[in-house]
Write an enzyme that holds these catalytic residues in place. Structure first.
Site, mmCIF file in Angstrom:
data_model
loop_
_atom_site.group_PDB
_atom_site.id
_atom_site.type_symbol
_atom_site.label_atom_id
_atom_site.label_comp_id
_atom_site.label_asym_id
_atom_site.label_seq_id
_atom_site.Cartn_x
_atom_site.Cartn_y
_atom_site.Cartn_z
ATOM 1 N N ASN A 56 0.443 -4.081 -8.542
ATOM 2 C CA ASN A 56 1.158 -3.086 -8.716
ATOM 3 C C ASN A 56 0.663 -1.960 -7.981
ATOM 4 O OD1 ASN A 56 0.615 -1.326 -10.857
ATOM 5 N ND2 ASN A 56 0.973 -3.479 -12.000
ATOM 6 N N ARG A 57 1.206 -1.055 -7.824
ATOM 7 C CA ARG A 57 0.656 0.217 -6.886
ATOM 8 C C ARG A 57 -0.139 1.337 -7.931
ATOM 9 N NH1 ARG A 57 2.321 0.278 -1.692
ATOM 10 N NH2 ARG A 57 4.401 -1.079 -1.488
#
Ligand code: CTP
Length: 215
Positions: free
Chosen positions: A28-29
């Protein structure tokens, strides 16, 4: 300022990476900046800090445990006893591939079907075990924060820091953040846009007030 001297503070940071094969993962970011800022601020204020992270830690006075997956993070977090404060700023994957391929998947074999299974809920485990600690959860939402109050009550945390990761200046990779802080009684306080370090210090001020019974 050493107003947190004597405190043991555990912070998680970054996003977990759940392997698909030896070269690929589901991630994920999360940049880890919010968790890093909290760890740094707590150490600067005299706390004994342990940072469990998937990203490069700041250069700070504290212990660091580097992990990659939700499982490794769970094991590291749950092995830390006797913490005064636990801040779960990491973005933990909710699901991971049920089986990790031993060899790299090949394009020639066509699109793979990747079956997922749930990861351990690390925060739930902390709430269950760390009964004396003040527990802070994070909630990355996209759009409305309406669900966040219910989430705070449901998770049984003392504080839930919610933010809209799509809002200007907030969210992944930014150096600033606009958060709404929700307490265990369901009350919420929107904080203005400020640097992640300022959010960290304000959060620590709140925890200090809560732990000294004056909030
Ligand atoms: N978290 C955790 N273990 C997981 C997933 C999340 O400990 N397997 C923690 C994160 O570190 C964070 C909080 O839970 O403190 C984030 O929860 P969030 O993902 O927003 O909650 P969910 O219950 O997964 O909500 P959603 O319905 O949005 O998926």
């Amino acid at each position: 300022m050493a107003d947190l001297a004597g405190w043991r503070v555990l912070v998680t940071a970054g996003g977990t990476r759940e392997p698909i094969d030896p070269v690929r993962y589901i991630g994920n970011r999360s940049s880890g900046k919010m968790g890093n800022a909290i760890a740094e601020a707590a150490a600067d204020r005299g706390a004994a800090v342990t940072l469990i992270t998937t990203v490069t830690p700041p250069d700070f006075e504290g212990s660091v445990i580097e992990v990659e997956t939700a499982d490794q993070m769970a094991e590291a977090v749950w092995s830390m006893n006797d913490q005064d404060v636990v801040v779960m700023a990491a973005a933990v994957a909710d699901f991971r591939p049920a089986a990790v391929h031993e060899a790299k998947l090949s394009r020639r074999d066509g699109p793979p079907v990747i079956e997922l299974e749930p990861t351990p809920d690390i925060l739930a485990g902390v709430v269950e075990r760390a009964t004396g600690a003040t527990i802070v959860g994070f909630a990355a939402e996209t759009g409305s924060l309406d669900r966040a109050v219910a989430k705070a009550l449901d998770k049984g945390v003392d504080v839930l820091v919610a933010n809209d990761v799509l809002a200007e200046g907030s969210g992944f990779g930014t150096t600033t953040n606009a958060v709404t802080v929700i307490l265990a009684d369901g009350s919420s306080q929107p904080w203005p846009l400020m640097s992640k370090r300022e959010v960290a210090d304000r959060l620590l001020d709140l925890l200090l007030a809560m732990r000294s019974g004056s909030d």
